[in-house]
Design a protein around this motif. Structure first.
Motif, PDB file in Angstrom:
ATOM      1  N   MET A  43       0.880  -1.030  -0.086  1.00 11.86           N
ATOM      2  CA  MET A  43      -0.024  -0.278   0.091  1.00 11.86           C
ATOM      3  C   MET A  43       1.042   1.000   0.029  1.00 11.86           C
ATOM      4  O   MET A  43       1.652   1.368   0.592  1.00 11.86           O
ATOM      5  CB  MET A  43      -1.176  -0.451   1.215  1.00 11.86           C
ATOM      6  N   ASP A  44       0.621   1.962  -0.606  1.00  8.00           N
ATOM      7  CA  ASP A  44       1.404   3.703  -1.069  1.00  8.00           C
ATOM      8  C   ASP A  44       0.622   4.571  -0.045  1.00  8.00           C
ATOM      9  O   ASP A  44       0.148   4.224   0.489  1.00  8.00           O
ATOM     10  CB  ASP A  44       1.122   4.040  -1.961  1.00  8.00           C
ATOM     11  N   VAL A  45       1.608   4.972   0.608  1.00  5.05           N
ATOM     12  CA  VAL A  45       1.417   5.982   1.569  1.00  5.05           C
ATOM     13  C   VAL A  45       2.117   7.445   0.501  1.00  5.05           C
ATOM     14  O   VAL A  45       2.771   7.726   0.583  1.00  5.05           O
ATOM     15  CB  VAL A  45       1.823   6.226   2.655  1.00  5.05           C
ATOM     16  N   PHE A  46       1.016   7.829   0.096  1.00  6.96           N
ATOM     17  CA  PHE A  46       1.081   9.872  -0.575  1.00  6.96           C
ATOM     18  C   PHE A  46       1.296  10.820   0.967  1.00  6.96           C
ATOM     19  O   PHE A  46       0.534  11.053   1.608  1.00  6.96           O
ATOM     20  CB  PHE A  46       0.151   9.882  -1.343  1.00  6.96           C
ATOM     21  N   SER A  47       2.353  11.385   0.276  1.00  4.74           N
ATOM     22  CA  SER A  47       2.632  13.063   0.874  1.00  4.74           C
ATOM     23  C   SER A  47       1.112  13.605   0.744  1.00  4.74           C
ATOM     24  O   SER A  47       1.110  12.849  -0.923  1.00  4.74           O
ATOM     25  CB  SER A  47       4.029  13.578   0.831  1.00  4.74           C
ATOM     26  N   ILE A  48       0.518  15.081   1.133  1.00  2.44           N
ATOM     27  CA  ILE A  48       0.262  15.683   0.720  1.00  2.44           C
ATOM     28  C   ILE A  48       0.199  15.928  -1.167  1.00  2.44           C
ATOM     29  O   ILE A  48       0.023  16.026  -2.001  1.00  2.44           O
ATOM     30  CB  ILE A  48      -0.293  17.235   1.291  1.00  2.44           C
ATOM     31  N   THR A  49       1.523  16.686  -1.223  1.00  2.00           N
ATOM     32  CA  THR A  49       2.417  17.020  -2.061  1.00  2.00           C
ATOM     33  C   THR A  49       2.637  16.527  -3.397  1.00  2.00           C
ATOM     34  O   THR A  49       1.478  16.717  -4.478  1.00  2.00           O
ATOM     35  CB  THR A  49       3.707  17.174  -2.164  1.00  2.00           C
ATOM     36  N   LYS A  50       3.272  14.667  -2.992  1.00  2.00           N
ATOM     37  CA  LYS A  50       2.832  14.062  -4.033  1.00  2.00           C
ATOM     38  C   LYS A  50       1.374  13.083  -4.663  1.00  2.00           C
ATOM     39  O   LYS A  50       1.349  13.398  -5.757  1.00  2.00           O
ATOM     40  CB  LYS A  50       2.995  12.508  -3.285  1.00  2.00           C
ATOM     41  N   LEU A  51       0.334  13.219  -3.569  1.00  2.00           N
ATOM     42  CA  LEU A  51      -1.085  13.184  -3.872  1.00  2.00           C
ATOM     43  C   LEU A  51      -1.288  14.444  -4.640  1.00  2.00           C
ATOM     44  O   LEU A  51      -2.252  14.022  -6.076  1.00  2.00           O
ATOM     45  CB  LEU A  51      -1.772  12.931  -2.923  1.00  2.00           C
ATOM     46  N   ASN A  52      -0.869  15.447  -4.910  1.00  2.00           N
ATOM     47  CA  ASN A  52      -1.219  16.719  -5.189  1.00  2.00           C
ATOM     48  C   ASN A  52      -0.808  16.831  -7.129  1.00  2.00           C
ATOM     49  O   ASN A  52      -1.129  17.098  -7.846  1.00  2.00           O
ATOM     50  CB  ASN A  52      -0.958  18.330  -4.327  1.00  2.00           C
ATOM     51  N   ASN A  53       0.650  16.762  -6.711  1.00  2.00           N
ATOM     52  CA  ASN A  53       1.163  16.362  -8.370  1.00  2.00           C
ATOM     53  C   ASN A  53       0.477  15.056  -9.069  1.00  2.00           C
ATOM     54  O   ASN A  53       0.282  14.851 -10.436  1.00  2.00           O
ATOM     55  CB  ASN A  53       2.272  16.198  -7.959  1.00  2.00           C
ATOM     56  N   LEU A  54       0.409  13.699  -7.930  1.00  2.00           N
ATOM     57  CA  LEU A  54      -0.344  13.157  -9.108  1.00  2.00           C
ATOM     58  C   LEU A  54      -2.492  13.628  -9.749  1.00  2.00           C
ATOM     59  O   LEU A  54      -1.933  13.029 -10.512  1.00  2.00           O
ATOM     60  CB  LEU A  54      -1.154  11.754  -8.259  1.00  2.00           C
ATOM     61  N   ILE A  55      -2.419  14.024  -9.050  1.00  2.00           N
ATOM     62  CA  ILE A  55      -4.319  14.622  -9.187  1.00  2.00           C
ATOM     63  C   ILE A  55      -4.107  15.448 -10.614  1.00  2.00           C
ATOM     64  O   ILE A  55      -4.615  15.382 -11.180  1.00  2.00           O
ATOM     65  CB  ILE A  55      -4.376  14.857  -7.815  1.00  2.00           C
ATOM     66  N   LYS A  56      -2.821  16.101  -9.900  1.00  2.00           N
ATOM     67  CA  LYS A  56      -2.536  17.479 -11.472  1.00  2.00           C
ATOM     68  C   LYS A  56      -2.162  17.106 -12.708  1.00  2.00           C
ATOM     69  O   LYS A  56      -2.724  16.884 -13.132  1.00  2.00           O
ATOM     70  CB  LYS A  56      -1.592  18.880 -10.709  1.00  2.00           C
ATOM     71  N   ARG A  57      -1.300  15.337 -12.427  1.00  2.00           N
ATOM     72  CA  ARG A  57      -0.782  15.160 -13.564  1.00  2.00           C
ATOM     73  C   ARG A  57      -1.992  14.138 -14.306  1.00  2.00           C
ATOM     74  O   ARG A  57      -2.725  13.804 -15.688  1.00  2.00           O
ATOM     75  CB  ARG A  57       0.149  13.959 -13.826  1.00  2.00           C
ATOM     76  N   VAL A  58      -3.109  13.973 -14.103  1.00  2.00           N
ATOM     77  CA  VAL A  58      -4.104  12.878 -14.192  1.00  2.00           C
ATOM     78  C   VAL A  58      -5.041  14.118 -14.458  1.00  2.00           C
ATOM     79  O   VAL A  58      -5.612  13.703 -16.104  1.00  2.00           O
ATOM     80  CB  VAL A  58      -5.198  11.998 -13.081  1.00  2.00           C
ATOM     81  N   LEU A  59      -5.539  14.385 -14.374  1.00  2.00           N
ATOM     82  CA  LEU A  59      -6.235  16.178 -14.467  1.00  2.00           C
ATOM     83  C   LEU A  59      -6.398  16.803 -15.128  1.00  2.00           C
ATOM     84  O   LEU A  59      -6.818  16.521 -16.876  1.00  2.00           O
ATOM     85  CB  LEU A  59      -6.863  16.920 -13.489  1.00  2.00           C
TER      86      LEU A  59
END
Length: 112
Positions: A1-17
């Motif tokens: 299971m990955d645990v994301f930092s807020i920054t990593k989560l935000n960067n992932l969402i940005k790329r997907v969107l």
């Protein structure tokens, strides 16, 4: 299971969107709620339907250019042409090309 930092989560969402073509030019409809005009002239409000809402920021220059100053009000149903972008500090944003009181025309930002 990955645990994301807020920054990593935000960067992932940005790329997907930003990869999703349908989000580059879509229409969003909802009712304006919690409308506030800041001393800078920016407008802040929620756009909602029966089940969800999204926070919106309308920049003063855009409001003025599109003739929206004083035209927005709580309870107004609007349709917005939007390009969805990502602003990592607030999670998600939509830049609107047009707003129709169920026709008005402008550029805005949605933050979830």
């Amino acid at each position: 299971m990955d645990v994301f930092s807020i920054t990593k989560l935000n960067n992932l969402i940005k790329r997907v969107l930003e990869r999703e073509y349908v989000l580059k030019n879509c229409y969003v409809a909802g009712t304006i709620a919690n409308l506030k005009r800041h001393s800078t002239g920016h407008y802040y409000f929620s756009l909602k339907d029966d089940d969800a809402s999204v926070d919106v920021a309308l920049w003063a220059g855009t409001a003025q250019k599109k003739g929206l100053v004083g035209q927005l009000e709580n309870g107004l149903f609007v349709t917005m042409r939007a390009t969805i972008n990502f602003y990592h500090c607030r999670l998600c944003l939509l830049r609107l090309a047009s707003l129709h009181p169920s026709q008005v025309l402008c550029s805005m930002i949605f933050c979830m």
